[in-house]
Design a protein around this motif. Structure first.
Motif, PDB file in Angstrom:
ATOM      1  N   ASP A 165      -0.809  49.313   9.637  1.00 20.66           N
ATOM      2  CA  ASP A 165      -0.307  49.186  11.005  1.00 20.66           C
ATOM      3  C   ASP A 165       1.196  49.481  11.016  1.00 20.66           C
ATOM      4  OD1 ASP A 165       0.875  46.930   9.969  1.00 20.66           O
ATOM      5  OD2 ASP A 165      -0.415  45.505  11.029  1.00 20.66           O
ATOM      6  N   ARG A 166       1.828  49.325  12.168  1.00 20.52           N
ATOM      7  CA  ARG A 166       3.237  49.722  12.302  1.00 20.52           C
ATOM      8  C   ARG A 166       4.119  49.012  11.273  1.00 20.52           C
ATOM      9  NH1 ARG A 166       4.570  49.423  18.275  1.00 20.52           N
ATOM     10  NH2 ARG A 166       3.264  51.283  18.345  1.00 20.52           N
ATOM     11  N   THR A 167       3.886  47.694  11.115  1.00 16.73           N
ATOM     12  CA  THR A 167       4.676  46.922  10.156  1.00 16.73           C
ATOM     13  C   THR A 167       4.403  47.406   8.732  1.00 16.73           C
ATOM     14  OG1 THR A 167       4.181  45.092  11.628  1.00 16.73           O
ATOM     15  CG2 THR A 167       5.373  44.558   9.618  1.00 16.73           C
ATOM     16  N   GLY A 168       3.133  47.636   8.437  1.00 16.64           N
ATOM     17  CA  GLY A 168       2.742  48.120   7.106  1.00 16.64           C
ATOM     18  C   GLY A 168       3.381  49.456   6.777  1.00 16.64           C
ATOM     19  N   ARG A 169       3.445  50.326   7.770  1.00 13.33           N
ATOM     20  CA  ARG A 169       4.064  51.645   7.548  1.00 13.33           C
ATOM     21  C   ARG A 169       5.558  51.501   7.270  1.00 13.33           C
ATOM     22  NH1 ARG A 169       0.596  53.059  11.958  1.00 13.33           N
ATOM     23  NH2 ARG A 169       2.290  53.249  13.453  1.00 13.33           N
ATOM     24  N   LYS A 170       6.198  50.630   8.062  1.00 12.78           N
ATOM     25  CA  LYS A 170       7.638  50.382   7.857  1.00 12.78           C
ATOM     26  C   LYS A 170       7.882  49.878   6.443  1.00 12.78           C
ATOM     27  CE  LYS A 170       9.978  50.757  11.923  1.00 12.78           C
ATOM     28  NZ  LYS A 170       9.173  50.375  13.125  1.00 12.78           N
TER      29      LYS A 170
ATOM     30  N   ASN B 124      -3.939  49.694  18.163  1.00 15.31           N
ATOM     31  CA  ASN B 124      -3.305  49.383  19.442  1.00 15.31           C
ATOM     32  C   ASN B 124      -1.910  50.014  19.487  1.00 15.31           C
ATOM     33  OD1 ASN B 124      -1.841  48.042  21.512  1.00 15.31           O
ATOM     34  ND2 ASN B 124      -3.379  46.404  21.504  1.00 15.31           N
ATOM     35  N   HIS B 125      -1.766  51.049  20.332  1.00 13.36           N
ATOM     36  CA  HIS B 125      -0.487  51.769  20.397  1.00 13.36           C
ATOM     37  C   HIS B 125       0.623  50.947  21.025  1.00 13.36           C
ATOM     38  CE1 HIS B 125      -3.050  55.338  19.659  1.00 13.36           C
ATOM     39  NE2 HIS B 125      -1.992  55.751  19.018  1.00 13.36           N
ATOM     40  N   VAL B 126       0.251  49.900  21.751  1.00 16.17           N
ATOM     41  CA  VAL B 126       1.273  49.051  22.362  1.00 16.17           C
ATOM     42  C   VAL B 126       1.843  48.077  21.328  1.00 16.17           C
ATOM     43  CG1 VAL B 126       1.791  47.441  24.239  1.00 16.17           C
ATOM     44  CG2 VAL B 126       0.096  49.272  24.580  1.00 16.17           C
TER      45      VAL B 126
ATOM     46  N   ALA C   1      12.644  63.984  11.822  1.00 14.04           N
ATOM     47  CA  ALA C   1      12.144  62.988  10.879  1.00 14.04           C
ATOM     48  C   ALA C   1      10.650  63.192  10.584  1.00 14.04           C
ATOM     49  CB  ALA C   1      12.384  61.582  11.438  1.00 14.04           C
ATOM     50  N   ARG C   2       9.922  63.653  11.579  1.00 20.10           N
ATOM     51  CA  ARG C   2       8.485  63.875  11.402  1.00 20.10           C
ATOM     52  C   ARG C   2       8.184  65.154  10.638  1.00 20.10           C
ATOM     53  NH1 ARG C   2       4.976  61.161  15.025  1.00 20.10           N
ATOM     54  NH2 ARG C   2       3.356  62.739  15.037  1.00 20.10           N
ATOM     55  N   LYS C   3       9.132  66.095  10.651  1.00 16.77           N
ATOM     56  CA  LYS C   3       8.827  67.458  10.207  1.00 16.77           C
ATOM     57  C   LYS C   3       8.315  67.574   8.769  1.00 16.77           C
ATOM     58  CE  LYS C   3      10.019  72.163  11.162  1.00 16.77           C
ATOM     59  NZ  LYS C   3       9.485  72.659   9.884  1.00 16.77           N
TER      60      LYS C   3
HETATM   61  C1  G6P Z   1       0.499  57.037  16.366  1.00 22.35           C
HETATM   62  C2  G6P Z   1       0.713  58.506  16.629  1.00 22.35           C
HETATM   63  C3  G6P Z   1       1.774  59.040  15.745  1.00 22.35           C
HETATM   64  C4  G6P Z   1       3.040  58.238  15.937  1.00 22.35           C
HETATM   65  C5  G6P Z   1       2.744  56.786  15.649  1.00 22.35           C
HETATM   66  C6  G6P Z   1       3.940  55.935  15.917  1.00 22.35           C
HETATM   67  O1  G6P Z   1      -0.132  56.834  15.163  1.00 22.35           O
HETATM   68  O2  G6P Z   1      -0.456  59.274  16.425  1.00 22.35           O
HETATM   69  O3  G6P Z   1       1.991  60.392  16.043  1.00 22.35           O
HETATM   70  O4  G6P Z   1       4.025  58.716  15.086  1.00 22.35           O
HETATM   71  O5  G6P Z   1       1.700  56.311  16.415  1.00 22.35           O
HETATM   72  O6  G6P Z   1       4.156  55.246  14.770  1.00 22.35           O
HETATM   73  P1  G6P Z   1       5.301  54.133  14.646  1.00 22.35           P
HETATM   74  O7  G6P Z   1       5.235  53.730  13.205  1.00 22.35           O
HETATM   75  O8  G6P Z   1       6.553  54.836  15.054  1.00 22.35           O
HETATM   76  O9  G6P Z   1       4.862  53.077  15.574  1.00 22.35           O
END
Ligand code: G6P
Ligand code: ADP
Length: 355
Positions: A67-72, A108-110, A181-183
């Motif tokens: 999740d977002r925290t895990g990725r960070k 959950n994108h939110v 940063a994404r590139k």
């Molecule tokens: C989703 C989208 C990605 C975006 C990410 C945001 O997974 O598909 O394109 O980069 O959310 O991630 P973040 O770690 O910035 O919340």
């Protein structure tokens, strides 16, 4: 009965970076199939799934393993395969294809968290859209057809500015920085998938205005792989020849910088392809019928269906240019492929659709 094995779920993969027109394309596709797709009723309001009578669209972000925290914490982006669970993606897409319902996770994108799963039943057509539909070879082998939306950097930038600056209040610098940063991960993990796509829609700045990279007028190329079962590439005038066509004249109104079509054979990552290209935009969308009447193999069921589809959704982005035109045509090709696949499985011969 609906036992596994009798099911006939056709699986379509749609790959693109986020913010590159996947949802617009999905809206055009489900419209071709005759009904708008909506979020599941009574479920999680943050579900990413869309369901219509025929089609279920699932978003592959739901297979984020971090999740977002895990990725960070791990220092990986959402584009990195390490942030995604391809074993589960494969198991679930395979189950659906075999006619078995699954409990799919929800990203959950939110909140940036993984929510409790939702039940997904096997549909007639399953679309898996997101960053990695063609990344894992096991998932790739389940796809009956695959599409890659290839948005050039200049155009991606123009679209991001339009959305993130105008609608989300981000600054120009922060948009630039987030694209940069994404590139590296985009280049390493997302972009290479286009070599596997049966159809690629490439979106580039116009060549009609020298030096332009505003991203307003677009040059759009539809790259279609040869030799794909149930998919006959579209052609202009004469199959296999090379043609440059400026249709502006008595039948078509063009203001500066005009419209230019190109059609011809090419190779793409070592595969034989046909390319259809449109640069510029339509002044009057109803006049598209003139262009449509010169295209063959577009898999329409009646004369003017492409034009009718575009006129139905003039409010969608890209309706007056090659993005809308080619997304609509690919939608019609997928409908045709679906009908042929089903007919071949049930053994019923199918009346050919009109060229
Ligand atoms: C989703 C989208 C990605 C975006 C990410 C945001 O997974 O598909 O394109 O980069 O959310 O991630 P973040 O770690 O910035 O919340
Ligand atoms: P995704 O689902 O991949 O995130 P969307 O379909 O929601 O992408 O499109 C994101 C944004 O990109 C839209 O709001 C619009 O600003 C822009 N956009 C998408 N497709 C086009 C197009 N064909 N022409 C112009 N702008 C577009």
């Amino acid at each position: 009965s609906c036992s596994a094995g009798e099911a006939q779920t056709v699986v379509i993969g749609l790959a693109a970076d986020s913010g590159c027109g996947k949802s617009t394309f999905m809206r055009r596709l489900t419209s071709v199939f005759g009904g708008a797709a909506e979020p599941p009723k009574g479920g999680n309001p943050d579900s990413n799934t869309l369901i219509s009578d025929t089609t279920t669209v699932i978003c592959l972000d739901d297979y984020h393993s971090l999740d977002r925290t895990g990725r960070k914490k791990e220092g990986v982006t959402a584009l990195d395969p390490r942030a995604n669970d391809f074993d589960l993606m494969f198991d679930q897409v395979k189950a659906l294809k075999d006619g078995i319902a699954v409990e799919k996770p929800i990203y959950n994108h939110v909140s940036g968290l993984l929510d409790p799963p939702e039940l997904i039943k096997p549909p007639k057509i399953l679309v898996i859209e997101g960053l990695h539909p063609m990344y894992d070879s096991r998932v790739r082998d389940l796809l009956d057809f695959s599409i890659y939306l290839d948005i050039s950097n200049e155009v991606k930038f123009a679209w991001k500015i339009q959305r993130d600056m105008a609608e989300r209040g981000h600054s120009l610098e922060s948009i630039k920085a987030s694209i940069e940063a994404r590139k590296p991960d985009f280049d390493a993990f997302i972009d290479p998938q286009k070599q596997y796509a049966d159809a690629v829609i490439e979106v580039l700045p116009t060549q009609l205005i020298p030096g332009d990279n505003e991203g307003k007028v677009l040059r759009v190329r539809l790259i279609m792989k040869e030799g794909v079962k149930y998919f006959n590439p579209v052609y202009l005038f004469d199959e296999g020849s090379t043609i440059s066509w400026i249709p502006c004249g008595r039948k078509l109104t063009c203001s500066y910088p005009g419209i230019k079509f190109f059609y011809g054979p090419d190779t793409y990552f070592g595969n034989e392809v046909s390319v259809l290209e449109m640069d510029g935009q339509f002044d009057r969308l109803d006049e598209l019928i003139y262009v449509e009447s010169h295209l063959s193999n577009i898999s329409t069921k009646f004369y003017g269906e492409v034009t009718q589809q575009l006129l139905k959704h003039t409010d969608f982005p890209g309706s007056n240019n090659g993005t809308g035109l080619f997304q609509t045509i690919v939608g019609l090709k997928i409908r045709d492929l679906y009908e042929q696949l089903i007919a071949s499985k049930s053994g019923t011969p199918l009346a050919a659709t009109k060229a």
